[in-house]
Design a protein around this motif. Sequence first.
Motif, PDB file in Angstrom:
ATOM      1  N   PRO A 184       0.760  -1.253  -0.038  1.00  0.00           N
ATOM      2  CA  PRO A 184      -0.052   0.156  -0.235  1.00  0.00           C
ATOM      3  C   PRO A 184       0.737   1.416  -0.155  1.00  0.00           C
ATOM      4  N   TYR A 242      -3.619  -3.809   4.403  1.00  0.00           N
ATOM      5  CA  TYR A 242      -4.146  -3.464   3.014  1.00  0.00           C
ATOM      6  C   TYR A 242      -4.790  -4.758   2.418  1.00  0.00           C
ATOM      7  N   TYR A 257      -6.058   3.332   2.778  1.00  0.00           N
ATOM      8  CA  TYR A 257      -5.104   2.095   2.534  1.00  0.00           C
ATOM      9  C   TYR A 257      -5.004   1.175   3.499  1.00  0.00           C
TER      10      TYR A 257
END
Length: 405
Positions: free
Chosen positions: A51, A200, A257
């Motif tokens: 991420p 993520y 994220y």
Amino acid sequence: MRHILRRASSASLILALSCAAAAAQDAPKTDGKTVGKTDALRICADPSNLPFSSDDPARPGLNVEIGRLVADALHRPVSYVWYRTDFGKRAVRVTMLSNQCDMTIGLPQDSDFMGPRVIFSQPLYRSGYVVVLPQGKKFAAVDDLKGDKVAVQFSTGPQGIVAARADMEGVTVLSPEEGMARLADGKADAAFLWGPSAGYLNQTVYSGRFQLFPVDGQGLSWPTSIGFAKQNTALRDQVDAVLPGLKEPVAALLQKYGAPPAQAIRVNARESATRVAAADASGFAAAARMNQPPAAAQIAQAAQPAPGAAAAAAPAAPDEKVIAEGKEIFNGTCSHCHGPDAVQSEKKIDLRRLTIRYDADMRNVFWKTVHEGRPSKGMPSWKDVFTDDQFEKIFAFLQTVQSKE
Ligand code: HEC
């Protein structure tokens, strides 16, 4: 193969960019108030490390978006210099420290990282490991994992912690992806993984079906900030001046994220601090990908069962399968010079002596040597031949053959 191509293309890209950058530097400077094209803030980032960063404009990643916020706050345009960071320190050396860019976002704020050559902004966020559990299970201390099969990443602090416990079983994995998959397919009851990646994956692949419990403790979490070359104090100070105003948008990006919650659970000092300290001191190993934890095989080695712990507390060796695969690669390629099964009577190239020779630094030396080679000494560079996973496997095998004296 894909890996090599990618590496090659980012290397040529960086060349192209650096020529442009050099030209820009020669151009006459504006008076400092009017901001021209030449004033683009150049940020180094990995093109494929979500991420954190990606060269895909549809999903640019946390640090790329933070870079834009910082550039906006400084009223400067931004440009990205893409470079793979599989070997974090090397990436920083050949990009930022060679003046290919002005800053690198997401470095561990630690003077051990690369010594005085790199200076840091104020911290942006904390990164660390998380315990990942199915809904309904609770986590407040490592004891809560008693009786569980716990997926742990090879060469990490959590692997050491779990290895030191007789009452839980480590399932060694090579990546957060693999750890989450073991949890999802029921081969593990819990996972103890690198937090930003686990978060993520939980968000993007598993629709948030797992709970994340961040942990705190030496070698388990640390502040992450923006790094600059040491002479760049003026820019660092400008960035520090705008960061307080970016707290809220940065928090929103962390959420976007899938970052784990900020509140961390401090794990028992006996289990982490003392054992991880030795490995921590060796800093962020050459193998630590940018924005990833210190890769510290030493942690697993250092994590011998506490004196008096049940004799059954055998340190979790990496998977037999990983070792067998590493041995196979070794015997296919490396044995040519280093001897079959690493048995070699010539001391200089006897890889069973790595521990004796380098102790906690063994892993760093291994990574640097297999990547860069020592061409003048007859050791080739293997970085375009093997993947990182394959290097991990070779390393796992070599750890099993180390001499004691
Ligand atoms: C063509 C011969 C050759 C091959 C093949 C080779 N090496 Fe080496 N390697 C050497 C030599 C020679 C040295 C010692 C260099 C020196 O004196 O500093 C060395 C050194 C090393 C070292 C550092 C040892 C130390 O004590 O500092 C490591 C680690 C290593 N090799 C790993 C590997 C691995 C893993 C492979 C297989 C992927 C491999 N080598 C294949 C010749 C080779």
